[in-house]
Scaffold this active site. Structure first.
Site, PDB file in Angstrom:
ATOM      1  CB  CYS A   1      43.734  34.438  30.790  1.00 26.87           C
ATOM      2  SG  CYS A   1      43.165  35.506  32.053  1.00 26.87           S
TER       3      CYS A   1
ATOM      4  CE1 TYR B   1      41.896  44.505  33.931  1.00 24.84           C
ATOM      5  CE2 TYR B   1      42.067  43.727  36.105  1.00 24.84           C
ATOM      6  CZ  TYR B   1      41.505  43.840  34.984  1.00 24.84           C
ATOM      7  OH  TYR B   1      40.955  42.341  35.199  1.00 24.84           O
TER       8      TYR B   1
ATOM      9  CG  HIS C   1      37.358  42.223  33.597  1.00 27.12           C
ATOM     10  ND1 HIS C   1      38.496  42.149  32.881  1.00 27.12           N
ATOM     11  CD2 HIS C   1      36.254  41.578  32.395  1.00 27.12           C
ATOM     12  CE1 HIS C   1      38.628  42.547  31.530  1.00 27.12           C
ATOM     13  NE2 HIS C   1      37.282  41.682  31.615  1.00 27.12           N
TER      14      HIS C   1
ATOM     15  CG  ASP D   1      34.783  41.636  28.770  1.00 27.75           C
ATOM     16  OD1 ASP D   1      34.609  42.782  27.599  1.00 27.75           O
ATOM     17  OD2 ASP D   1      36.313  41.864  28.691  1.00 27.75           O
TER      18      ASP D   1
END
Ligand code: ADP
Ligand code: SF4
Length: 703
Positions: A31, A170, A173, A266
């Site tokens: 991001c 994806y 997360h 992560d």
């Protein structure tokens, strides 16, 4: 042709399905708070990474449908054809430098509350959304599942049309519906999409197959998977279902992008994961299960470690988000043998925090991050000097070091004076605290480069007075003299000083403690205080310092209580993804925690902590209080110089006097570096600090 080096293996091309990455440096999706709201800035930000040598440059999360949108956060968006042109700007910026462009398509399921679209969120089962919004997600029926497959296909085709070379599916997360389907603790569906691992991954398999069918002839299809959630049997585990998922899908994607979940694991900070490669124990099995290339992350900045990982067969690609933010030119620097020029990430997560506070990305180490388009800042180049002025920079903390270095890069003659016998200011001092050793990199990187510049004279052990400065013939003075912690409790809660007149206990600040840290004996720590006695850390600041000081004192044998006016410990660190880890660590170290409490009375050794909501107070005896309430700028020198320096010359610009960094307004180390950089970039260009000095992306008023 350049001579071969031990790093050549990092610059080998690697095929990813129908496309080939020019080297092994892979900027994984991250991001940046730019996304669909700031498309010019997004394109420039990613383009510079490609220029810096990353073989693959990825977007951030890109929403594929308004049933999962995370407003007000500014991620990517590819809902329909209208979004294609802005993505094309990004792919063109990346392709200009020969890199592959990757797009991370995502449907966030119950991680999104759809605050803007107002559509009911979707999930594997009926359940509340991740945030505390009073919203529930709806269990997907077969029609929803068919829709989700189609939305992925549509977005993949649009990605291909926009010029992307790699399209992601994806499941990481804990932020993606595919991951929610994979999680046994969530997915208790009784149909063929729930239950066994094979059933739970059915939706992922179907979507991977559909995306490959749609774009696999032109694009590599990457699968991003969290192979372990660090929750033991309550979550996906690399040795159990994580491995089973990889085994089941082994040859289906063209690339495996593997990591650990959730985001706080992560993107763990250096305070909680000090070692480079901390994810490898979880992810390095993947290569033994698939023949497809594998990318993984772990704050990699050491070229030797990168080579070792590739040679050992742990990873094919060196994945990086934060190291690519701190130094977009890391690959080129390795290729050119300029390892000492690498600006290493310090693992502070200020970059992550910017996303969490819905701000454009910023970075402690790299002040140009997020400013590439709007200010035209480039991480590796700066405008040459406009004159031959000499500049005196006073103070060698982050602000002073950065301004001196960049002024010298521009070609100015710089004198850098530092009172202490070591440069680095707060970055050096704070690096002595538990978990903060990487903060020293802020100073080390800059000092290393300063030493290579003949046009900077560094004077250590040189505390300058206003008269000393006045007597030099240097016309331009930049003060970077820092700030100090208040000892009187002044801060957010107490706008007046706390009444300490009857206090018999010691009143200390973080400065008092940090100054004494080189001598590790706790007898020297706080003179006159019994090492086993009770100490109160009073936190009205809410960033890392209160928690770190408590941890430090407990390690030194004190009996520590931490009281904070917030309802959680180190409240702002929610944004750096550290808050839960800090509170857990303090509890595990037996630090007594009192939240929502303010310091109301100090009498002798007795302290009363009152409840911020009007509940009952707590009273206890302590031998010392460490006040972590606020910092005030060290402006004495500035005030004296204002009186000494001729007003006419200051007004006409033949002389100048500026404060930067903490002595201007105390803030983060990132802010001090940024101000130092800004001062150097704009010196001699006559810009005033309140002018709007950046481009803005104005909304197109056509419907
Ligand atoms: P910042 O974060 O703004 O860079 P720091 O507190 O880290 O601020 O650094 C300020 C530095 O300035 C410290 O290293 C301090 O020793 C130095 N300093 C403060 N006053 C003087 C002075 N009068 N002469 C020289 N150095 C000074
Ligand atoms: Fe690394 Fe901190 Fe920069 Fe993020 S902000 S890239 S963690 S130095």
């Amino acid at each position: 042709m350049s001579a071969s080096t031990k790093y050549d293996v990092l610059f080998e091309p690697v095929p990813i399905g129908p496309v080939t990455a020019p080297n092994r440096f892979y900027q994984v999706p991250h991001c940046n708070g730019l996304g669909h709201a700031r498309p010019f800035a997004e394109a420039r930000n990613r383009g510079i990474k490609a220029e810096g040598g990353w073989g693959v440059v990825s977007t951030q999360e890109v929403e594929i449908h308004p049933t999962a949108e995370v407003s007000p956060f500014q991620e990517g968006r590819l809902w329909d054809d209208k979004d294609i042109p802005y993505h094309r700007m990004t792919t063109e910026a990346i392709h200009e430098h020969g890199a592959l462009a990757a797009i991370e398509l995502v449907h966030m399921g119950h991680h999104a509350s759809n605050r803007s679209s107002r559509l009911a969120p979707l999930s594997a089962v009926h359940m509340p959304v991740d945030s505390i919004d009073p919203v529930n997600a709806r269990a997907m029926d077969k029609k929803d599942i068919a829709n989700l497959r189609q939305w992925h296909v549509d977005a993949a085709i649009r990605s291909m049309q926009a010029g992307y070379d790699i399209v992601y599916v994806y499941a990481a997360h804990n932020m993606s519906i595919l991951m929610h389907f994979l999680q046994a603790r969530i997915n208790n569906r009784s149909d063929e999409y729930g239950g066994s691992v094979v059933n739970r991954l059915r939706l992922t398999r179907e979507i991977l197959e559909a995306v490959k069918d749609a774009v696999g002839h032109r694009c590599g299809v990457a699968f991003r998977l969290a192979v372990d959630e660090l929750m033991g049997a309550d979550g996906i585990q690399a040795r159990e279902d994580g491995r089973e998922i990889v085994t089941e899908l082994a040859e289906l994607p063209d690339l495996w992008d593997v990591n650990i979940s959730d985001w706080s694991n992560d993107s763990a900070t250096a305070r909680f994961q000090p070692d480079e490669g901390y994810q490898l124990p979880y992810t390095d099995f993947v290569k033994s299960v698939t023949s497809k290339p594998v990318v993984g992350v772990g704050r990699f900045t050491s070229a030797d470690k990168m080579v070792a990982m590739v040679k050992k067969g742990q990873l094919d690609f060196i994945g990086a988000a934060r190291p690519s933010i701190a130094d977009p030119f890391l690959p080129n620097k390795i290729r050119e043998g300029n390892l000492d020029l690498i600006r290493e990430c310090i693992g502070c997560n200020i970059c992550v925090a910017s996303d969490n506070i819905v701000a454009p990305i910023r970075c402690t180490q790299n002040p140009t991050q997020g400013e590439e388009w709007r200010k035209g800042w480039h991480p590796e180049s700066i405008e040459p000097a406009t004159g031959n002025e000499q500049i005196l920079v006073v103070g060698s903390g982050p602000a002073g070091l950065e301004s001196a270095l960049q002024l010298a890069e521009r070609g100015y003659q710089v004198m850098l004076a530092e009172a202490s016998d070591q440069p680095g200011g707060r970055s050096l001092k704070e690096s002595r605290l538990p978990g903060l050793s990487s903060y020293k990199r802020v100073a080390d990187y800059r000092i290393g480069l300063i030493k290579q510049h003949r046009n900077i004279a560094l004077h250590l052990g040189n505390k300058l007075s206003a008269n000393d400065i006045h007597e030099t013939d240097i016309s331009h003075i930049c003060l970077a003299t820092g700030a100090h912690w208040c000892g009187n409790g002044f801060g957010r809660t107490h706008h007046d000083e706390i009444d300490l007149a009857r206090a018999k206990l010691a009143i200390l600040t973080p400065d008092d403690l940090i100054e004494n840290i080189p001598s590790t004996s706790n007898h020297n720590l706080v003179e006159g205080i019994d090492p086993a006695s009770s100490v109160l850390v009073y936190d009205d600041d809410h960033y890392y310092m209160g928690g770190v000081i408590a941890e430090y004192l407990q390690e030194q044998g004190f009996n520590v209580t931490l009281a904070t006016t917030e309802s959680i410990v180190s409240g702002w660190t929610v944004n750096t993804l550290e808050q839960e880890k800090i509170q857990s660590r303090l509890l595990s170290k037996n630090v007594m925690l009192h939240t929502s409490k303010f310091l109301s009375v100090v009498d002798g050794y007795s302290v009363e902590l009152a409840c911020t909501y009007g509940g009952s107070s707590i009273q206890s005896d302590f031998s010392a209080i460490v006040m972590v309430t606020s910092r005030l700028p060290d402006v004495e020198l500035y005030k004296q110089l204002q009186k000494l320096l001729p007003t006419d010359a200051l007004n006409q610009g033949s002389k100048s006097l500026r404060c930067i960094g903490d002595c201007y307004a105390p803030s983060t180390i990132a802010a001090a570096i940024y101000q130092g950089h800004q001062y150097a970039r704009t010196f001699g260009l006559g810009s005033d600090s309140y002018s709007i000095d950046y481009k803005r992306e104005i909304i197109d008023l056509r419907e």
